[in-house]
Design a protein around this motif. Structure first.
Motif, PDB file in Angstrom:
ATOM      1  N   THR A  26       0.856  -1.275   0.076  1.00 31.73           N
ATOM      2  CA  THR A  26       0.033   0.144   0.117  1.00 31.73           C
ATOM      3  C   THR A  26       0.885   1.223  -0.150  1.00 31.73           C
ATOM      4  N   THR A  27       0.484   2.377  -1.002  1.00 31.24           N
ATOM      5  CA  THR A  27       1.252   3.472  -0.970  1.00 31.24           C
ATOM      6  C   THR A  27       0.530   4.464  -0.344  1.00 31.24           C
ATOM      7  N   PHE A  28       0.950   5.027   0.715  1.00 31.65           N
ATOM      8  CA  PHE A  28       0.178   6.249   1.435  1.00 31.65           C
ATOM      9  C   PHE A  28       0.515   7.693   0.681  1.00 31.65           C
ATOM     10  N   ILE A  29      -0.558   8.262   0.474  1.00 32.57           N
ATOM     11  CA  ILE A  29      -0.286   9.578   0.197  1.00 32.57           C
ATOM     12  C   ILE A  29      -1.066  10.732   0.700  1.00 32.57           C
ATOM     13  N   THR A  30      -0.448  11.902   0.956  1.00 30.25           N
ATOM     14  CA  THR A  30      -1.253  12.701   1.607  1.00 30.25           C
ATOM     15  C   THR A  30      -1.148  14.164   0.657  1.00 30.25           C
ATOM     16  N   ILE A  31      -2.543  14.512   0.666  1.00 28.33           N
ATOM     17  CA  ILE A  31      -2.669  16.013  -0.102  1.00 28.33           C
ATOM     18  C   ILE A  31      -2.832  17.027   0.749  1.00 28.33           C
ATOM     19  N   GLY A  32      -2.100  18.015   0.662  1.00 29.29           N
ATOM     20  CA  GLY A  32      -2.138  19.517   1.371  1.00 29.29           C
ATOM     21  C   GLY A  32      -3.197  20.302   0.905  1.00 29.29           C
ATOM     22  N   THR A  33      -4.042  20.957   1.817  1.00 25.36           N
ATOM     23  CA  THR A  33      -5.081  21.674   1.252  1.00 25.36           C
ATOM     24  C   THR A  33      -4.954  22.989   1.582  1.00 25.36           C
ATOM     25  N   GLY A  34      -5.777  23.513   2.457  1.00 25.84           N
ATOM     26  CA  GLY A  34      -5.991  24.861   2.798  1.00 25.84           C
ATOM     27  C   GLY A  34      -6.668  24.702   4.278  1.00 25.84           C
ATOM     28  N   GLY A  35      -7.431  25.682   4.707  1.00 25.88           N
ATOM     29  CA  GLY A  35      -8.248  26.146   5.592  1.00 25.88           C
ATOM     30  C   GLY A  35      -9.485  25.192   5.486  1.00 25.88           C
ATOM     31  N   ILE A  36     -10.011  24.758   6.601  1.00 20.43           N
ATOM     32  CA  ILE A  36     -11.382  23.940   6.399  1.00 20.43           C
ATOM     33  C   ILE A  36     -12.381  24.527   5.760  1.00 20.43           C
ATOM     34  N   LYS A  57      -7.355  -1.680  -6.976  1.00 18.52           N
ATOM     35  CA  LYS A  57      -6.579  -1.478  -8.284  1.00 18.52           C
ATOM     36  C   LYS A  57      -5.151  -1.260  -8.131  1.00 18.52           C
ATOM     37  N   TYR A  58      -5.279  -0.101  -7.507  1.00 14.24           N
ATOM     38  CA  TYR A  58      -4.003   0.668  -7.069  1.00 14.24           C
ATOM     39  C   TYR A  58      -3.073   0.611  -6.088  1.00 14.24           C
ATOM     40  N   ASN A  59      -3.738   0.166  -4.844  1.00 16.35           N
ATOM     41  CA  ASN A  59      -3.407  -0.035  -3.567  1.00 16.35           C
ATOM     42  C   ASN A  59      -2.724   1.307  -3.312  1.00 16.35           C
ATOM     43  N   ILE A  60      -3.311   2.452  -3.374  1.00 18.53           N
ATOM     44  CA  ILE A  60      -3.009   3.641  -2.973  1.00 18.53           C
ATOM     45  C   ILE A  60      -4.175   4.007  -2.064  1.00 18.53           C
ATOM     46  N   ARG A  61      -3.510   4.563  -0.853  1.00 22.72           N
ATOM     47  CA  ARG A  61      -4.534   5.221   0.094  1.00 22.72           C
ATOM     48  C   ARG A  61      -4.346   6.656   0.207  1.00 22.72           C
ATOM     49  N   ALA A  62      -4.961   7.628   0.049  1.00 20.60           N
ATOM     50  CA  ALA A  62      -5.105   8.889   0.060  1.00 20.60           C
ATOM     51  C   ALA A  62      -5.641   9.505   1.231  1.00 20.60           C
ATOM     52  N   THR A  63      -5.126  10.401   2.012  1.00 18.75           N
ATOM     53  CA  THR A  63      -5.538  11.166   3.091  1.00 18.75           C
ATOM     54  C   THR A  63      -5.296  12.799   2.461  1.00 18.75           C
ATOM     55  N   VAL A  64      -6.102  13.578   3.370  1.00 18.13           N
ATOM     56  CA  VAL A  64      -6.052  15.065   3.247  1.00 18.13           C
ATOM     57  C   VAL A  64      -5.698  15.620   4.508  1.00 18.13           C
ATOM     58  N   GLU A  65      -5.050  16.789   4.198  1.00 18.05           N
ATOM     59  CA  GLU A  65      -4.374  17.455   5.491  1.00 18.05           C
ATOM     60  C   GLU A  65      -4.858  19.023   5.398  1.00 18.05           C
ATOM     61  N   SER A  66      -5.489  19.498   6.288  1.00 19.28           N
ATOM     62  CA  SER A  66      -5.701  20.906   6.244  1.00 19.28           C
ATOM     63  C   SER A  66      -4.371  21.776   6.722  1.00 19.28           C
TER      64      SER A  66
END
Ligand code: GLU
Length: 323
Positions: A26-36, A57-66
């Protein structure tokens, strides 16, 4: 010796179990965003939702960060703390070319993935502060934006173009966009700048409070578009803010696109998967936030100044969007 033996036995057991093999990849990716309360945060959430739906399909687990937004995201991607981030197109340009916050330090590993919704430099001001034009910001307490945000420099550019010195002519604050509506409502600031997609909760919150607010037009944008190639004329559809005092006005301002960026160090197959899933599920993606409603496949290839990540490029070529 004993430990090696256990490891070897475990290794064989895992290899045969199959389940262990899949978990390990599993590949973990974090997406940087902005204020909530902005648009980046729900947009990042929408990207993660679509990518995570294809976990098998991809074994990617994406999470989001404020986060503090554009500038913070670019810096965190460059240091390897984030894999992806949303950043204003002007900030992508400046980071890659070593300008503004990155003066003399071009971020040559920054890579563009695709563009998102347009953003508008939005100046919200309290009616009782008497701010109807940019010039009226003189002598007032105005939030320019937190360090790390994209919008702070936009506020400075716009005010300077109107002949306002942000050191001498007003009291400029550096608070987070998410806190600004409440501070206007509490009377602690007279107005604030937020470069953001529309509609969004932050501007709704500010304009729907007891203290009446307007969105101030920035009509004279020629000097800005001339000095800075990444700015363009944009309109704010005021029907989205029916409680603003100038809801019937045509509010013009400067804007740019929001973009998804990554690092050259993020593997091609990961960027390919993210790009492909968003483009191939675009109708679903557009429904996940009203500010995304106007996206088109072609429009999503605009506003990208850093080189395209090869993983994204591979998809665009396959999809016939690029030669
Ligand atoms: N454009 C803002 C910034 O980079 C963030 C907007 C949002 O979070 O929607 O500072």
């Amino acid at each position: 010796m004993y430990k090696t033996l256990i490891a070897a036995v475990l290794g064989v057991a895992l290899a045969f179990s199959g389940a262990g093999r899949a978990e390990a990849k599993t590949t973990f990716i974090t997406i940087g965003t902005g204020g909530i309360t902005g648009v980046y945060y729900p947009t990042g959430g929408a990207i993660a939702k679509i990518v995570n739906a294809k976990k098998d399909k991809y074994n990617i687990r994406a999470t989001v960060e404020s986060t503090g937004a554009s500038v913070f995201n670019i810096n965190a991607i460059m240091s390897g703390d984030l894999e992806f981030g949303i950043a204003q197109a002007d900030r992508q340009y400046q980071a890659y070319n070593g300008l503004s916050e990155w003066e003399g330090k071009p971020q040559k590993d920054l890579r563009a993935v695709f563009a998102l919704a347009p953003e508008a430099v939005t100046f919200v001001a309290a009616e009782d502060a008497g701010i109807k034009t940019l010039a009226d910001a003189k002598g007032k307490v105005i939030n320019l934006g937190n360090p790390g945000s994209g919008n702070r420099q936009n506020a400075i550019d716009v005010l300077q173009a109107a002949g306002i010195n942000i050191e001498k002519d007003l009291k400029g604050e550096g608070i987070k966009a998410a806190d600004a509506p409440r501070m206007v409502q509490d009377g602690r600031i007279d107005g604030f700048f937020y470069t953001v997609g529309h509609p969004n909760g932050n501007i709704k919150e500010a304009t729907a409070g007891k203290r009446k607010c307007r969105i101030v037009s920035i009509p004279d944008i020629a000097p800005l578009t001339k000095a800075f190639p990444y700015y363009s004329l944009t309109h704010i559809d005021m029907s989205q803010y029916p409680e603003a005092t100038n809801k019937d006005e045509d509010v013009t301002t400067v804007g740019m696109l929001a973009t998804l960026v990554t690092s050259a160090k993020v593997p091609d197959d990961v960027v390919y998967a993210v790009t492909k899933e968003i483009f191939e599920n675009l109708d679903e993606f557009k429904k996940l936030h009203p500010a995304l409603a106007g996206l088109t496949r072609e429009g999503m290839l605009e506003g990208l100044t850093a080189p395209l990540h090869p993983g994204a490029e591979k998809y665009y070529k396959e999809a016939g969007l690029m030669k």
